[in-house]
Design a protein around this motif. Sequence first.
Motif, short mmCIF file in Angstrom:
data_model
loop_
_atom_site.label_atom_id
_atom_site.label_comp_id
_atom_site.label_asym_id
_atom_site.label_seq_id
_atom_site.Cartn_x
_atom_site.Cartn_y
_atom_site.Cartn_z
N GLU A 176 0.83 -1.21 0.00
CA GLU A 176 0.00 0.00 0.00
C GLU A 176 0.87 1.26 0.00
OE1 GLU A 176 -0.22 -2.46 2.13
OE2 GLU A 176 -2.13 -3.44 1.62
N LEU A 177 1.89 1.27 0.83
CA LEU A 177 2.78 2.43 0.89
C LEU A 177 3.61 2.56 -0.39
CD1 LEU A 177 4.08 2.34 4.58
CD2 LEU A 177 2.44 3.94 3.57
N THR A 178 3.99 1.43 -0.98
CA THR A 178 4.74 1.47 -2.23
C THR A 178 3.91 2.12 -3.33
OG1 THR A 178 6.03 -0.49 -1.68
CG2 THR A 178 5.82 0.05 -4.02
N ALA A 179 2.63 1.75 -3.40
CA ALA A 179 1.75 2.35 -4.41
C ALA A 179 1.59 3.84 -4.18
CB ALA A 179 0.39 1.65 -4.38
N LEU A 180 1.41 4.25 -2.92
CA LEU A 180 1.24 5.67 -2.61
C LEU A 180 2.52 6.44 -2.91
CD1 LEU A 180 -0.38 8.02 -1.42
CD2 LEU A 180 0.43 7.33 0.85
N ALA A 181 3.66 5.88 -2.54
CA ALA A 181 4.93 6.55 -2.77
C ALA A 181 5.20 6.73 -4.26
CB ALA A 181 6.07 5.77 -2.12
N GLY A 182 4.96 5.69 -5.04
CA GLY A 182 5.20 5.77 -6.47
C GLY A 182 4.30 6.79 -7.15
N SER A 183 3.03 6.82 -6.77
CA SER A 183 2.10 7.78 -7.39
C SER A 183 2.35 9.20 -6.92
CB SER A 183 0.66 7.37 -7.07
OG SER A 183 0.41 7.43 -5.66
N SER A 184 2.96 9.37 -5.77
CA SER A 184 3.20 10.72 -5.23
C SER A 184 4.47 11.34 -5.80
CB SER A 184 3.31 10.66 -3.70
OG SER A 184 2.11 10.17 -3.12
N LEU A 185 5.39 10.51 -6.26
CA LEU A 185 6.69 11.01 -6.71
C LEU A 185 6.55 11.97 -7.89
CD1 LEU A 185 9.54 10.53 -5.66
CD2 LEU A 185 9.82 8.76 -7.41
N ILE A 186 5.51 11.79 -8.70
CA ILE A 186 5.32 12.65 -9.87
C ILE A 186 5.09 14.10 -9.46
CG2 ILE A 186 2.83 12.35 -10.02
CD1 ILE A 186 5.30 12.33 -12.97
N PHE A 187 4.58 14.34 -8.25
CA PHE A 187 4.32 15.71 -7.79
C PHE A 187 5.62 16.44 -7.45
CE2 PHE A 187 0.33 13.53 -7.17
CZ PHE A 187 -0.62 14.48 -7.50
N ALA A 188 6.71 15.69 -7.35
CA ALA A 188 8.01 16.30 -7.04
C ALA A 188 8.94 16.31 -8.24
CB ALA A 188 8.67 15.56 -5.88
N ILE A 189 8.40 16.06 -9.43
CA ILE A 189 9.23 15.82 -10.60
C ILE A 189 10.10 17.02 -10.97
CG2 ILE A 189 7.68 16.61 -12.43
CD1 ILE A 189 9.52 13.24 -12.34
#
Length: 224
Positions: free
Chosen positions: A114-127
């Motif tokens: 669950e955290l892996t999915a959230l972390a991966g989808s959130s990384l785009i906001f810091a691109i």
Amino acid sequence: QWRAFAKFYIPLACTPLITIIIQPIGSWAMSRMADPLMSLAAWPAVYGVVFLTRTAGYAFNEVVVALAGKPDGQVALRKVGYWIGGATTSVLLILSLTPLGELWFGQVTALSPELTALAGSSLIFAILMPSYAVAQNYHQGILVHEQRTSAITEAVVIYLVISSVCLGLGVALLQHVPGIQVALGSFTIAGLAQTGWLLLRRKNMISLAFLPSKADSEPDPDSD
């Protein structure tokens, strides 16, 4: 001499102190938005990756200070900066859009699925963070070289104000969005504003009457 030293050094000394203030504000905001526990748990892993990609930009500041006064130094520094920004941004882009992100967060940092999915989808906001980190440190290095350090503190204050406003709006209006994504988006918007202010001050497009500077009246050698 002491007055000149204080004028040069105090703004630089205040800058990291102001930056530290935003960290607890970000944690406060994430704790009051959607998925607070997951956002706070994923934050160290996500921001750790972002920080790693930004370190090249941080180191760039010292290089700029040392070489800005050399013949054609600023032209060469900009070219190197483009390469650094492109390379580090590409790393985040790959981690956010390919299975390598799942491998990193799931296997290397050992986050739950669950955290892996959230972390991966959130990384785009810091691109954009690695790229503007390079730009920030280029402009800051030029300003330090020209002994106009007050502009650096002004930019950090702008970062603090805009990120705080964005986080507050997120708490008020974006309750359905995971807090980590709002926080990363807020810091990105504030960082872009900070970079823009540094550019404007370096180009002398903005000159504050209450912060006079001899360098403000001199032509910018990097005005191309």
